[in-house]
Motif scaffolding. Structure first.
Motif, mmCIF file in Angstrom:
data_model
loop_
_atom_site.group_PDB
_atom_site.id
_atom_site.type_symbol
_atom_site.label_atom_id
_atom_site.label_comp_id
_atom_site.label_asym_id
_atom_site.label_seq_id
_atom_site.Cartn_x
_atom_site.Cartn_y
_atom_site.Cartn_z
ATOM 1 N N PHE A 122 67.000 22.258 -11.087
ATOM 2 C CA PHE A 122 67.269 23.559 -10.247
ATOM 3 C C PHE A 122 68.106 23.263 -9.065
ATOM 4 C CE2 PHE A 122 63.646 24.575 -13.098
ATOM 5 C CZ PHE A 122 63.992 25.695 -13.488
ATOM 6 N N GLN B 299 61.850 30.902 -11.385
ATOM 7 C CA GLN B 299 61.801 29.385 -11.816
ATOM 8 C C GLN B 299 60.622 28.682 -12.476
ATOM 9 O OE1 GLN B 299 61.408 26.700 -8.145
ATOM 10 N NE2 GLN B 299 62.081 24.970 -9.135
ATOM 11 N N LEU C 100 64.447 30.497 -5.712
ATOM 12 C CA LEU C 100 64.444 30.037 -6.911
ATOM 13 C C LEU C 100 63.062 30.851 -7.442
ATOM 14 C CD1 LEU C 100 65.363 26.398 -7.188
ATOM 15 C CD2 LEU C 100 66.628 28.490 -8.313
ATOM 16 N N ASN C 101 62.071 30.990 -6.669
ATOM 17 C CA ASN C 101 61.010 31.531 -7.359
ATOM 18 C C ASN C 101 60.460 32.851 -7.155
ATOM 19 O OD1 ASN C 101 60.195 31.686 -4.727
ATOM 20 N ND2 ASN C 101 58.357 30.168 -4.599
#
Length: 662
Positions: free
Chosen positions: A398, A387, A381-382
């Motif tokens: 998420f 994110q 996600l990052n």
């Protein structure tokens, strides 16, 4: 005790630096906390922030360790100790100064220190204003005292280590070196396998909570590195229009008929009245990795048609056949689609400290209407601070790689493949409270094109098309891309067939778009709006559009009035002559592409080419001067306005507080 001094001395000094940086974070919180942080947010902020501090401390100690190694090779060990102490003092002074200054900088500008501060070096007005606002003698005295204490402790911990002529226990010495190098290396990376970057500090919808995790010195280093990498240009080169003219052109860009503009600082901030009855239908936005137009039969490309299900689905919805990606990377597509903001010249905006301030993005607009907001992705996600950006722009929930079974994600480079991802969405969406916004970002149509074996059709494509594959047998094989592209389409098929009887299905608008092209097709990607209840009648629209138009198009369908700062227009209602698409690659510094009417206009420095956007045949520019001038001004407007907004942090709501509504 003598033989233990080396490792103990280095580790002790490492801890001293960490204590110093911990103090600077306490100071940051003292200056900026208005009482809206919970204890959980504060503790999490300190925990994540300590990892940033470990990173900057690791850099300092790596330099000290290097100087120590030099002192063992070159004579005059005492001289090397004093040199090391001076260099350490300079580094600690700078790190402490930037860390303390960061607290005051955030207090004033609501963002971390970045390279923009160097633009004002030598400006007496800035110095005078700063001195008037803050007690500079006190601040610099604190910085000086902290630096002095660090230098004294440096001498206590490391003087004897440096000047010691010989280490008797060679095995211990070697082990000490290995331990110190390991500690420094892991420290620089922030106790993880990837270098610590701004995105690793985002954990809350409260912007201040995210900001307190950052280390001012490290944020500044990252910002300087971004400027170096992308050759950020002098703003004077982008001053094509005066402020009033710029604001007027900005508003003409989005139209003034249904918009009530709210700010001169952000000329695009407005209340848009759609003129339609409000309906709060669910919104599912599917951003598809590399879903380029050249393999979609519905767009006229049947050799091969790798998206037969999608092509059939387009017959039930509104398909935009002359739609374009605003950039060339996933991070460009995600930002332009969500925030309705164009790709920057010379910037990688998703990873820039500038995005610590929120846009007025689609998830936030919907959240203001009472929607619950969700994001689903099979990978990390990052990655590219995705994110972090979405979290500060309205996404509450998420689902990412870590939420899928390890036995599945470990088999694939990018994490959960598209069928697994879409199956997760199919099972979780029925549990969401309506109205909901569910955004899905696929990943499998990306090299190395790994898909589940039961969906593998590589052999079939190889037999049929191998003669056109120049990279056969490699990860970038055209046949492997064909295989993955068709797999993503199959994931769509299974998903839609699995949800067609769900109660929420007919109360939802589905928006399917690509993040960017693969290669070729000159940035053409599909955009499909599909409403199972038939509220949008099936049609094909050949007028020009781009990803920045998605936000106002969705909101135009949902009706009512809404606050936004979008760069786009409602494609279902805008006149053809008003539509224009802008495409930019941050890597191609002087190049921009405009689609307008039937033109495909490529600007490359002072040169340009004019082509037919469908046939790509060259068009004689004579007699087209008025349209060419309009496209030139369109490019200039995007370059100047976007850069002005980024530098002024004015791309969202200029009256925002430091946290999003919960």
């Amino acid at each position: 005790m003598k033989k233990n001094r080396m490792a103990i001395g280095f580790i002790a000094q490492y801890v001293v630096i960490l204590v110093t940086l911990f103090f600077s974070r306490v100071w940051f919180l003292h200056i900026n906390n208005t009482g809206n942080l919970t204890w959980k947010e504060i503790l999490t902020g300190f925990y994540l922030g300590e990892k940033f501090d470990i990173s900057i401390a690791g850099i300092i100690m790596a330099i000290v360790l290097l100087l120590f190694i030099i002192s063992r090779v070159i004579p005059f060990k005492k001289v090397w100790f004093y040199i090391s102490n001076i260099i350490f003092a300079i580094l600690m002074y700078l790190v402490t100064m930037f860390s303390i200054a960061n607290a005051y900088y955030y207090q004033e500008f609501k963002t971390q220190l970045d390279a923009s501060i160097f633009e004002y070096l030598g400006t007496s007005e800035i110095y005078g204003n700063t001195a008037a606002m803050f007690n500079l003698p006190l601040i610099f005295s604190i910085i000086g005292i902290i630096t002095l204490v660090n230098c004294v402790l440096f001498s206590v911990h490391l003087k004897k280590v440096f000047i010691q002529k010989k280490y008797e226990d060679k095995i211990y010495t070697i082990i000490s070196f290995i331990v110190m190098i390991f500690i420094v290396f892991i420290g620089i990376r922030g106790l993880q396998n990837r270098p610590r970057n701004v995105e690793h500090g985002f954990f809350s919808t409260n912007i201040l909570a995210n900001q307190m995790t950052q280390n001012g010195a490290l944020s500044l280093l990252h910002s300087v590195d971004r400027q170096r990498e992308f050759k950020n240009i002098d703003m004077k080169k982008l001053e094509f229009f005066g402020k009033e003219d710029l604001n007027s052109r900005a508003r003409d860009l989005v139209g003034t008929e249904n918009n009530n503009f709210l700010s001169e600082t952000n000329p695009l901030l407005r209340i848009t009245n759609t003129g339609k009855t409000l309906n709060n239908k669910n919104v599912m936005l599917i951003i598809t990795e590399s879903f380029s137009g050249q393999y979609i039969g519905a767009l006229g490309h049947n050799d091969p048609n790798l998206a037969p299900f999608f092509s059939e689905l387009t017959k039930k919805g509104v398909l935009f056949t002359s739609f374009y990606g605003n950039g060339t990377r996933t991070r460009n597509g995600v930002l332009s689609t969500n925030a309705s903001f164009p790709v920057q010249v010379g910037r990688d905006l998703m990873r820039s400290p500038a995005v610590q301030v929120p846009f007025y993005a689609l998830p936030r607009v919907l959240k203001d209407r009472g929607y619950n907001t969700n994001f689903y992705h099979g990978s990390r996600l990052n990655f590219d601070n995705m994110q972090g950006v979405l979290l500060t722009n309205g996404i509450d929930n998420f689902t990412g790689e870590k939420d899928f079974p390890k036995e599945i994600t470990s088999q694939y480079h990018w994490g959960a493949p598209d069928t697994v991802l879409m199956d997760r969405v199919k099972n979780e969406v029925p549990k969401l409270k309506e109205p909901f916004f569910a955004e899905v970002l696929t990943i499998s149509n990306h090299s190395p094109f790994e898909i589940p074996k039961e969906y593998d059709r590589l052999e079939e494509y190889t037999k049929k098309y191998s003669s056109r594959d120049r990279n056969a047998g490699t990860d970038d094989s055209l046949m492997m891309r064909y295989n993955a592209y068709r797999y993503t389409d199959t994931a769509f098929k299974e998903f839609f067939e699995g949800i067609k009887d769900e109660p929420w299905y007919k109360n939802t608008i589905f928006v399917i778009v690509s993040d960017h092209i693969i290669n070729g097709m000159n940035n053409n990607i599909p955009l499909l709006l599909y409403t199972p209840d038939g509220s949008l009648k099936p049609q094909r629209i050949d007028d020009v559009g781009a990803q920045v138009d998605i936000l106002p198009t969705i909101m135009g369908y949902l009706g009512g009035s809404y606050k936004n700062a979008s760069w786009g227009k409602d494609l279902l209602n805008a006149k053809d002559g008003e539509r224009m698409a802008y495409v930019k690659s941050p890597k191609e510094f002087d190049k921009a592409i405009i689609m307008y009417k039937n033109y495909y206009y490529v600007k490359n420095g002072k040169r340009y080419s004019l082509q037919d956007r469908k046939t790509f045949k060259t068009i004689d520019p004579i007699g087209k001067e008025k349209d060419i001038n309009k496209m030139e001004n369109f490019i200039k407007l995007h370059l100047q306005l976007s850069e002005t907004m980024i530098r002024g942090k004015s791309f969202g709501d200029v009256d925002d507080d430091t946290s999003l509504k919960k």
